[in-house]
Design an enzyme around this catalytic site. Sequence first.
Site, PDB file in Angstrom:
ATOM      1  CG  ASP A   1      -0.360  -0.044   2.520  1.00 22.51           C
ATOM      2  OD1 ASP A   1       0.878  -0.189   2.610  1.00 22.51           O
ATOM      3  OD2 ASP A   1      -1.099   0.063   3.525  1.00 22.51           O
ATOM      4  CB  SER A   2       4.586   1.677  -0.128  1.00 21.88           C
ATOM      5  OG  SER A   2       4.777   0.532  -0.941  1.00 21.88           O
TER       6      SER A   2
ATOM      7  CG  ASP B   1       0.500  -4.162   1.986  1.00 16.51           C
ATOM      8  OD1 ASP B   1       0.732  -5.137   2.725  1.00 16.51           O
ATOM      9  OD2 ASP B   1       1.265  -3.186   1.879  1.00 16.51           O
TER      10      ASP B   1
ATOM     11  CE  LYS C   1       3.388  -5.966   3.659  1.00 15.65           C
ATOM     12  NZ  LYS C   1       2.860  -4.835   4.434  1.00 15.65           N
TER      13      LYS C   1
ATOM     14  CD  GLU D   1       0.799  -1.507   7.916  1.00 12.10           C
ATOM     15  OE1 GLU D   1       0.513  -0.710   8.841  1.00 12.10           O
ATOM     16  OE2 GLU D   1       1.214  -1.128   6.805  1.00 12.10           O
TER      17      GLU D   1
ATOM     18  CD  GLU E   1       8.123  -0.489   7.435  1.00  8.97           C
ATOM     19  OE1 GLU E   1       7.196  -1.205   7.006  1.00  8.97           O
ATOM     20  OE2 GLU E   1       8.350   0.663   7.019  1.00  8.97           O
TER      21      GLU E   1
HETATM   22  O1  KIV Z   1       3.568  -1.136   1.611  1.00  4.28           O
HETATM   23  C1  KIV Z   1       4.750  -1.519   1.591  1.00  4.28           C
HETATM   24  O2  KIV Z   1       5.515  -1.249   0.665  1.00  4.28           O
HETATM   25  C2  KIV Z   1       5.229  -2.295   2.718  1.00  4.28           C
HETATM   26  C3  KIV Z   1       6.706  -2.511   2.827  1.00  4.28           C
HETATM   27  C4  KIV Z   1       7.327  -1.274   3.324  1.00  4.28           C
HETATM   28  C5  KIV Z   1       7.030  -3.672   3.675  1.00  4.28           C
HETATM   29  O3  KIV Z   1       4.454  -2.706   3.536  1.00  4.28           O
END
Ligand code: KIV
Length: 279
Positions: free
Chosen positions: A44-45, A83, A113, A115, A182
């Site tokens: 989600d970056s 994500d 993924k 968090e 992280e």
């Molecule tokens: O969203 C992302 O790119 C991430 C990485 C920083 C692990 O979660």
Amino acid sequence: MKKTVMTLAQKKAQQEKSSMLTAYDYTTAKLMDDAGIDALLVGDSLGMVMLGYEDTLQVTMEDMIHHSKAVRRGAKKALVVTDLPFLSYHVSVEQAVLNAGRLVKEGQAEAVKLEGGVAFAEVIAAIVRAQIPVMGHIGLTPQSVNAFGGFKIQGKTLAAARQIVADAFAVEAAGAFAVVLEGIPGDLADYITQRLSIPTIGIGAGNKTDGQVLVYQDALGMYGDLQPKFVKRFGEAGTLYKAAFTTYQEEITTGAFPSDAHTFPIDQKIIEILKQEER
Ligand code: KIV
């Protein structure tokens, strides 16, 4: 050979490191796949590096599905992990499972993924029960940026380190196949890595984790808005892009591009006939 969640487990068992990079589009995913990267993270970056937001909080399920599909088309061998965005798995376990399912069905993700540690163990377990592999993500979790008061390294006090260790064990017990660590001290990441049976993937967590992940725009010097200390530049694509764009701009202005080499020819007689017909 196609890489799967088992590949990362096997690599840990054989004490081999796993590689992961973020990817958000077909072309880049294909390049990474060809380079032999084990896993591509549709992070989600993308809210920051692709869409220009200040953080990841505005990213939607639709954003994630759109980019995930594109990456999956480019990843013939690499495992694709996508994500779950902010608030897509926080409201209820049922909604979390449905949204994880959307990432698989519509986004073609092979794993998701999310968090969170102890507080999200029930959510992880429910998604895993739905046969969707889950990668955990603990430590400096970017979706908690407001709760943390900024993108700050986590786990520096004894209490904070204890909490991160508890989060790691909770994620593993809930059935996650791997966990991203992280923004935590390297020795804490090492301590956790030695005690978990699932692979740890580090970002800003030293070199003792079972694998590493970076945001590719950071690794290629393309994104200057934030420059974390843990990022190493593996190339200067930002400089390369800018130089190429500048040359393009100049050659358009001067007429140097397109040259004859980039132009389709035609029999001059045809042009002559067209001109005669005008008269
Ligand atoms: O969203 C992302 O790119 C991430 C990485 C920083 C692990 O979660």
